[in-house]
Design a protein around this motif. Structure first.
Motif, mmCIF file in Angstrom:
data_model
loop_
_atom_site.group_PDB
_atom_site.id
_atom_site.type_symbol
_atom_site.label_atom_id
_atom_site.label_comp_id
_atom_site.label_asym_id
_atom_site.label_seq_id
_atom_site.Cartn_x
_atom_site.Cartn_y
_atom_site.Cartn_z
ATOM 1 N N VAL A 1 7.442 -4.852 -7.820
ATOM 2 C CA VAL A 1 7.683 -4.673 -9.259
ATOM 3 C C VAL A 1 7.018 -3.384 -9.751
ATOM 4 C CG1 VAL A 1 7.148 -5.561 -11.566
ATOM 5 C CG2 VAL A 1 8.095 -7.093 -9.827
ATOM 6 N N GLU A 2 5.810 -3.098 -9.256
ATOM 7 C CA GLU A 2 5.082 -1.919 -9.763
ATOM 8 C C GLU A 2 5.854 -0.616 -9.504
ATOM 9 O OE1 GLU A 2 2.047 1.267 -10.131
ATOM 10 O OE2 GLU A 2 3.303 0.789 -8.442
ATOM 11 N N PRO A 3 6.161 -0.284 -8.230
ATOM 12 C CA PRO A 3 6.927 0.963 -8.043
ATOM 13 C C PRO A 3 8.323 0.897 -8.674
ATOM 14 C CG PRO A 3 6.656 -0.219 -5.940
ATOM 15 C CD PRO A 3 5.770 -0.900 -6.940
ATOM 16 N N ILE A 49 0.859 -1.184 0.000
ATOM 17 C CA ILE A 49 0.000 0.000 0.000
ATOM 18 C C ILE A 49 0.896 1.235 0.000
ATOM 19 C CG2 ILE A 49 -2.106 -0.993 0.967
ATOM 20 C CD1 ILE A 49 -1.255 -0.047 3.725
ATOM 21 N N CYS A 50 0.387 2.306 -0.597
ATOM 22 C CA CYS A 50 1.196 3.517 -0.723
ATOM 23 C C CYS A 50 0.307 4.744 -0.615
ATOM 24 C CB CYS A 50 1.975 3.510 -2.043
ATOM 25 S SG CYS A 50 0.960 3.848 -3.484
ATOM 26 N N ALA A 51 0.906 5.915 -0.691
ATOM 27 C CA ALA A 51 0.169 7.177 -0.541
ATOM 28 C C ALA A 51 -0.938 7.303 -1.589
ATOM 29 C CB ALA A 51 1.141 8.349 -0.654
ATOM 30 N N THR A 52 -0.715 6.733 -2.769
ATOM 31 C CA THR A 52 -1.740 6.820 -3.818
ATOM 32 C C THR A 52 -3.028 6.112 -3.382
ATOM 33 O OG1 THR A 52 0.019 6.865 -5.451
ATOM 34 C CG2 THR A 52 -2.172 6.400 -6.270
ATOM 35 N N ASP A 53 -2.883 4.975 -2.667
ATOM 36 C CA ASP A 53 -4.078 4.269 -2.177
ATOM 37 C C ASP A 53 -4.875 5.163 -1.224
ATOM 38 O OD1 ASP A 53 -3.677 1.687 -3.438
ATOM 39 O OD2 ASP A 53 -1.936 1.485 -2.121
ATOM 40 N N GLY A 81 -5.206 -1.731 -4.352
ATOM 41 C CA GLY A 81 -4.146 -2.731 -4.492
ATOM 42 C C GLY A 81 -3.567 -2.748 -5.889
ATOM 43 N N HIS A 82 -2.491 -1.951 -6.117
ATOM 44 C CA HIS A 82 -1.861 -1.921 -7.444
ATOM 45 C C HIS A 82 -0.408 -2.376 -7.395
ATOM 46 C CE1 HIS A 82 -1.272 2.076 -5.620
ATOM 47 N NE2 HIS A 82 -0.087 2.038 -6.201
ATOM 48 N N GLU A 83 0.072 -2.772 -6.193
ATOM 49 C CA GLU A 83 1.462 -3.246 -6.058
ATOM 50 C C GLU A 83 1.377 -4.644 -5.455
ATOM 51 O OE1 GLU A 83 3.508 -0.508 -3.476
ATOM 52 O OE2 GLU A 83 2.798 1.256 -4.538
ATOM 53 N N TRP A 84 1.518 -5.680 -6.275
ATOM 54 C CA TRP A 84 1.216 -6.995 -5.704
ATOM 55 C C TRP A 84 1.830 -8.151 -6.477
ATOM 56 C CZ3 TRP A 84 -2.340 -10.458 -8.318
ATOM 57 C CH2 TRP A 84 -2.863 -9.925 -9.503
HETATM 58 ZN ZN LIG Z 1 1.711 2.757 -5.308
#
Ligand SMILES: [Zn+2]
Ligand SMILES: [Zn+2]
Length: 333
Positions: free
Chosen positions: A145-147, A36-40, A60-63
Motif C-alpha cells: 500500500v505504501e509504495p 524493504i526498499c532502496a530507501t531503507d 520498515g515503512h511498507e507493511w
Molecule cells: Zn520504500
C-alpha cells in the motif's frame, strides 16, 4: 520484542527491546509482512537527508499487520483485524494539511524514518491512521500500500483522461505499480519501457500492453509519460515521448543534487505539463486501500522474495543482488 535497527552507520542489527506502551486511542499491531526498499538502505548508510530520520531507528515503512491489543478509547478497530497504517503522520493543523496536501505536512513525522518502523514484533498506532483490510486484500498487497499510494498520489495529480495512452518508464517496483494502478483511470493502453527482459513475467502481470526494451523503443508518443526509473536516461527519454499537450509525471529520484539538461524550447513548444510528486496524501492512501479492498486491485504478484525477519540479511542481499524477475522483497516478522 525484536527490532531491526540502525544508527545510520551502514549497519543493521536485530536487537531485543521493550514492547511500546499503548496510549489513549492507540492500537498495538504485530507486523506480518514488511517490504524493504532502496530507501531503507539509504537510511542504514546515512546517505538520506538527515532532516528526515531520527537515529537510532527501526526500519520498515511498507507493511501490513494484525491488531493484537486495543488501548482505551479505541472504537473502530478490533483485536484480530488485519490492517495497514498510514505511514506519514499529518499534524492536521498546518496550512498544507488543511489544504489536503498531507504529504507536505510542515511537521514531518513518518514510521520507519522519524519513529520506529515495522521490521519488528510490534508497532503502536493512533486509531485514525489505521485502515482495516478485507479478505480481498492479501498481506502482501497490504505491504505494498505504501509504495502504491505514492503512485496513486501522482496519478491523482496527473489525472489522465479516459482512453489516455500511457507510457511507464522503468521496470522496477514503482514502474510496475504505476502500470497496474493506471488502469483505474481507464486508459486505452499502458506500455512500459525497461532495461531487463527478465522482468517480462512481472510486467505481464502488471497488465502492460507492450513491454519495450530501451533498445527497441519506436517513435510513438503518449498523452501521459510516467518516469519511474529514477535515471537520467529515463528522464531524457520521457521528454521525447509526450505528444504536444502531453503530461509528464516524475516519480523517480535520480540522486541528491544531480542535474539533467532540459531542452526548454521543447517544453514550451510541446505545451507540456510536468508534475513532481512527493510521498502520499491521506486521500491517496485511502483510495489505494479502497481499490484493494474492493477486489479491483491485487498486488500480490509483485512479491517475489520473502524471508523471516531473523534472516533479514538474506532479504537485503536479495534486494541488491537477486536476478530478475525481481519485485518486492518482504521480511516476515
Ligand atoms: Zn520504500
Ligand atoms: Zn501538517
Amino acid at each position: 520484542m525484536l527490532a531491526l535497527k540502525t544508527s545510520g552507520n551502514g549497519k543493521l542489527e536485530l536487537v531485543e527491546e521493550s514492547i511500546p506502551v499503548l496510549g489513549m486511542g492507540q492500537v498495538l499491531i504485530q507486523p506480518v509482512a514488511v517490504g524493504i526498499c532502496a530507501t531503507d538502505l539509504e537510511i542504514t548508510h546515512g546517505t538520506i537527508d538527515p532532516a528526515y530520520v531520527n537515529y537510532p531507528i527501526t526500519i520498515g515503512h511498507e507493511w501490513s499487520g494484525v491488531v493484537v491489543e486495543c488501548g482505551e478509547g479505541v472504537k473502530r478497530i478490533n483485536i484480530g483485524d488485519r490492517v495497514v497504517v498510514q505511514g506519514i503522520i499529518p499534524c492536521e493543523k498546518c496550512r498544507e494539511c488543511k489544504g489536503g496536501h498531507t504529504n507536505r505536512c510542515e511537521v514531518y513525522d513518518e514510521y520507519g524514518f522519524t519513529r520506529n518502523g515495522a521490521a519488528s514484533s510490534a508497532v503502536c498506532a493512533q486509531e485514525h491512521l489505521v485502515h482495516v483490510l478485507t479478505a480481498k486484500t492479501s498481506d502482501e498487497s497490504g505491504a505494498l500500500v505504501e509504495p502504491a499510494a505514492v503512485v496513486t498520489t501522482g496519478l491523482l495529480k496527473a489525472n489522465p483522461s479516459d482512453n489516455a495512452r500511457i507510457l511507464v518508464i522503468g521496470d522496477g517496483t514503482i514502474g510496475l505499480l504505476s502500470a497496474k494502478l493506471a488502469r483505474a483511470w481507464k486508459p486505452s493502453k499502458v506500455d512500459l519501457v525497461g532495461l531487463r527482459p527478465e522482468q517480462g513475467p512481472l510486467v505481464a502481470q502488471a497488465d502492460v500492453d507492450t513491454f519495450f526494451l530501451t533498445s527497441d523503443v519506436n517513435d510513438e508518443k503518449y498523452d501521459l509519460v510516467i518516469e519511474a526509473s529514477g535515471s537520467k536516461s529515463g528522464f531524457e527519454m520521457s521528454m521525447t515521448k509526450m505528444i504536444r499537450g502531453g503530461t509528464l509525471l516524475v516519480l523517480g529520484l535520480i540522486g541528491h543534487q544531480e542535474t539533467i539538461p532540459l531542452a526548454v524550447d521543447d517544453l514550451v513548444n510541446g505545451d507540456f505539463t510536468m508534475y513532481g510528486s512527493f510521498g502520499y496524501t491521506s486521500k491517496a492512501w485511502a483510495k489505494t486501500v479502497e481499490l484493494l479492498n474492493s477486489g479491483e486491485l491485487d498486488l500480490t504478484f509483485l512479491v517475489t522474495h520473502k524471508f523471516p525477519l531473523t534472516q533479514w540479511e538474506l532479504g537485503v542481499d536479495a534486494l541488491l543482488n537477486a536476478p530478475a524477475p525481481r519485485g518486492k522483497v518482504l521480511l516476515l516478522p
